[in-house]
Design an enzyme around this catalytic site. Structure first.
Site, short mmCIF file in Angstrom:
data_model
loop_
_atom_site.label_atom_id
_atom_site.label_comp_id
_atom_site.label_asym_id
_atom_site.label_seq_id
_atom_site.Cartn_x
_atom_site.Cartn_y
_atom_site.Cartn_z
N LYS A 36 0.82 -1.21 0.00
CA LYS A 36 0.00 0.00 0.00
C LYS A 36 0.85 1.27 0.00
O LYS A 36 0.51 2.25 -0.66
CB LYS A 36 -0.95 0.01 1.19
CG LYS A 36 -0.30 0.11 2.56
CD LYS A 36 -1.33 0.09 3.67
CE LYS A 36 -0.70 0.15 5.04
NZ LYS A 36 0.01 1.39 5.31
N THR A 37 1.97 1.25 0.73
CA THR A 37 2.83 2.43 0.75
C THR A 37 3.42 2.70 -0.62
O THR A 37 3.56 3.84 -1.05
CB THR A 37 3.96 2.26 1.80
OG1 THR A 37 3.38 1.95 3.06
CG2 THR A 37 4.78 3.53 1.93
N ASP A 229 -3.23 7.61 5.15
CA ASP A 229 -2.78 6.22 5.36
C ASP A 229 -3.41 5.68 6.65
O ASP A 229 -3.78 6.46 7.54
CB ASP A 229 -1.25 6.20 5.46
CG ASP A 229 -0.69 4.79 5.40
OD1 ASP A 229 -1.41 3.88 4.92
OD2 ASP A 229 0.46 4.60 5.83
N GLU A 230 -3.51 4.36 6.75
CA GLU A 230 -4.09 3.70 7.94
C GLU A 230 -5.45 4.33 8.30
O GLU A 230 -5.73 4.63 9.46
CB GLU A 230 -3.13 3.80 9.14
CG GLU A 230 -1.75 3.22 8.89
CD GLU A 230 -1.74 1.70 8.78
OE1 GLU A 230 -2.82 1.08 8.84
OE2 GLU A 230 -0.64 1.13 8.62
N GLN A 260 -7.60 -4.65 9.95
CA GLN A 260 -6.54 -4.27 10.88
C GLN A 260 -6.97 -3.12 11.79
O GLN A 260 -6.13 -2.41 12.34
CB GLN A 260 -5.27 -3.90 10.11
CG GLN A 260 -4.68 -5.07 9.35
CD GLN A 260 -3.33 -4.75 8.74
OE1 GLN A 260 -2.34 -4.51 9.43
NE2 GLN A 260 -3.27 -4.75 7.42
N ARG A 596 2.07 -10.62 10.40
CA ARG A 596 3.41 -10.05 10.59
C ARG A 596 4.47 -10.99 10.04
O ARG A 596 5.62 -10.59 9.86
CB ARG A 596 3.71 -9.79 12.08
CG ARG A 596 2.83 -8.81 12.83
CD ARG A 596 2.63 -7.51 12.13
NE ARG A 596 1.44 -7.55 11.30
CZ ARG A 596 1.23 -6.77 10.24
NH1 ARG A 596 2.14 -5.90 9.89
NH2 ARG A 596 0.13 -6.86 9.53
#
Length: 654
Positions: A36-37, A229-230, A260, A596
């Site tokens: 995504k980044t 973001d997030e 998330q 993770r």
């Protein structure tokens, strides 16, 4: 079109679509490890390529670390694709955190709000002191109304975009009425000090944008293209700020993963994602479903877990990575067996060539770190604890100070620490007179308060010399008022502090067969030596296994991940105050833990775990039943803990 653009090479089709779509609102729902980044940063490059001035582009995220990494990637990309364009090189996009953006806006338009440009920003400690003073100014006793608890109520209300006046008018309980009155006094102190607290950096920014059209229009013209973001972690105030900045053109791109969303207790509102298309009509939604981080097995397991949640946007995360190894499941007889297994398995991985820093050990609550730290020390495995080490936690140090003072009444450092902890109305002047042996100089009120403390210490001393050590720790928690104070505070942090104290009781239980005075000495020695060792480890070992809560692991990735304490009531976690379990958020938390991992996951639980000095027989976490048997391999007990346990482990996964 994309064939001619060098910065879209290497992107998959959904990433490319997200980069090239620049007209109107865009929601990118990005699975864990889906790049995504990369999509955000390349989208910014595409906007610049289209002729958008860099300073007209805003990207906002939550942590300084995330902002720094994104900023560095944007700068590197602009230098790569626009090496000779001075207009680009001299004016980079604004990549920042929500709170830093608030500071930036408030400093620029300080006059509109009647603030000095260089206003003071209160940290948590400053705010607690100011709230304590506000409680007194409102005519209440800080001993009855814990400042941290009142501050938590105020903070949550500010995050919901509620003003002090509105809160006070709608207060429907006595504690809320008190909080409303205290909030007014707190605002007066902040105003007199030309200060804002952390929540004000956003609340005042929202007020500025809402009430001042010229400021709002100026910023809308400046930040013509906005990226968040997030997005699943935004609260109401953050959402409203972004909505006001994204003017009628609605050039806003939000990136998030509803799976998330793990910070609802901090005010993160899942509705911001679920209702985005309602708030921004004509929204284009793009799913980033290809995971570049994990093996097929890890993705299959995490998909099985999260699909049980109903409050989500369905997506099918997949990967083209290799299948990878099965998930290892270990059932220890006790929590100590589990900790030993984790330490020994990590040691084996390191022996086989794994970098220690590529291994993470995750747990649901902080108190679980204590037995894990002990095991890693015993096996001499380098580790780093993210967060505060067990014996360095304030509440643990408070109880140990009571214990030391009971054995050594001449310990002025311990006396100073606990004489007014929790608050019992004993100020610094009184404390100094007690330390200096000038009790005769105390007034009648102070003498009475000190007498109450003396009686508490007398009772603790008597208990410490007669009772088993675990009973002494329980007694200190109760008679000192520490446990009641934390329960009264009622925040997530306070409830976690109680869990840490209960773990201290569990540790103390190991010394219950020893003569009481000697047991106290052994516990204090254990605390002192382990703290010293930890400090040495941190200084000497940078390449070390990471120990942390699942919340702390969000946004990180590791080759090998241990997820411990998978027991019903622990993970999923049952709240101490009301026994409630938010199953959907706990499931999202487990999903975050699973995703993770890049190569391999180790899951573990204990049949019996000692909590608050009592052995508790546990059921395996209900989450384990959601994992298909084909993805799981049972670990055989190893080492002394496993050999001595003498049991067969039967796991039911269907």
């Amino acid at each position: 079109m994309s064939e001619d653009l060098p910065y879209t090479k290497g992107l998959n089709e959904p990433q490319k679509e997200a980069v090239l779509y620049t007209e109107g609102p865009l929601m990118i729902l990005a699975g864990a490890g889906s790049g995504k980044t990369r999509a955000i940063t390349h989208r910014i490059v595409h906007l610049i390529h289209r002729g958008v001035a860099p300073h007209n582009i805003l990207a906002v995220t939550f942590t300084n670390k995330a902002a720094k990494e994104m900023r560095e990637r944007v700068i590197a990309l602009t230098k790569k694709y626009f090496p000779s364009d001075r207009a680009v090189i001299d004016s980079y996009p604004v990549v920042t955190t929500f709170h830093s953006l608030g500071v930036r806006i408030l400093r620029e338009f300080h006059n509109v709000l009647g603030l000095p440009r260089h206003f003071t920003i209160y940290d948590k400690s400053d705010s607690q002191k100011a709230v304590k003073l506000s409680i007194e100014k409102a005519g209440y006793n800080p001993k009855e109304f814990e400042p941290r608890r009142i501050l938590s109520i105020i903070s949550r209300a500010k995050g919901e975009a509620i003003t002090s006046a509105t809160f006070k008018d709608k207060a429907d309980s006595f504690p809320e009425q008190v909080a409303g009155e205290v909030w007014e006094k707190y605002e007066e102190i902040l105003k007199a000090e030309h200060a804002l607290d952390f929540d004000d950096l956003l609340a005042k920014t929202l007020r500025l944008l809402s009430e001042n059209a010229s400021v709002r229009e100026t910023l809308q013209q400046r930040y013509k293209f906005i990226h968040v973001d997030e997005f699943q972690d935004t609260n109401k105030v953050q959402f409203l700020i972004m909505k006001l900045l994204a003017d009628d053109n609605h050039h806003i791109c939000v990136v998030g993963d509803i799976d998330q969303n793990i910070y609802s207790w901090r005010g993160a509102d899942i509705k911001n994602v679920l209702q985005f298309e309602k708030n921004f009509p004509q929204t284009k939604t793009i799913l980033l479903e290809e995971n570049y981080r994990s093996t097929q097995t890890i993705i299959a397991v995490s998909n099985e877990i999260i699909k049980k949640n109903r409050n989500r946007v369905d997506k099918n995360v997949f990967t083209n990575n290799h299948k990878g190894e099965k998930v290892i499941l270990y059932a220890g007889m006790t929590g100590y067996d589990e900790a030993e297994y984790v330490a020994m398995t990590a040691q084996s991985l390191i022996r086989d060539g794994a970098d220690p820093a590529s291994i993470a050990v995750l747990y649901r609550t902080n108190f679980q770190s204590r037995s894990l730290e002990e095991a890693f020390l015993n096996f001499e495995i380098p580790y780093q604890l993210l967060g505060t080490k067990f014996f360095e936690r304030k509440e643990v140090k408070d109880v140990l100070s009571y214990l030391r003072l009971a054995l050594n009444p001449g310990s002025n450092a311990d006396l100073a620490r606990v004489i007014n902890t929790p608050a019992r109305g004993i100020g610094k002047v009184t404390m100094l007179k007690v330390i200096e042996g000038k009790r005769a100089d105390l007034n009648k009120g102070a003498t009475a308060k000190v007498a109450v403390f003396d009686e508490i210490m007398s009772d603790i001393t008597k208990t410490a010399t007669e009772k088993p050590l675990s009973d002494t720790i329980k007694f200190i928690m109760k008679c000192s008022g520490l446990e009641a104070s934390l329960k009264e505070e009622g925040t997530e942090e306070a409830l976690e502090r109680i869990e840490n104290l209960r773990e201290l009781v569990t540790l103390a239980g190991r010394f219950d067969d020893t003569e009481p005075n000697e047991a106290v000495e052994q516990l204090l020695e254990t605390a002192a030596l382990q703290s010293d060792q930890d400090e040495l480890k941190e200084k000497e070992e940078q390449n070390a296994v990471r120990l942390m809560t699942v919340h702390a692991a969000k946004g990180l990735e590791f080759s090998y991940v241990f997820i411990t304490g998978l027991e019903e009531g622990l993970f999923p976690h049952e709240r101490l105050d009301d026994g409630r379990i938010d199953k959907e958020e706990e499931r999202r938390l487990f999903y975050v833990a699973l995703t993770r991992a890049e190569k391999k996951i180790f899951l573990s639980y204990a049949h019996i775990r000692t909590i608050f000095g009592q052995q508790k027989v546990n059921l395996p976490s209900s989450f384990l039943n959601d994992i298909s048997r084909e993805h799981v391999e049972n670990a055989e007990p190893e080492g002394e803990g496993g050999k001595n346990s003498g049991y067969e482990t039967t796991i039911y996964l269907d």
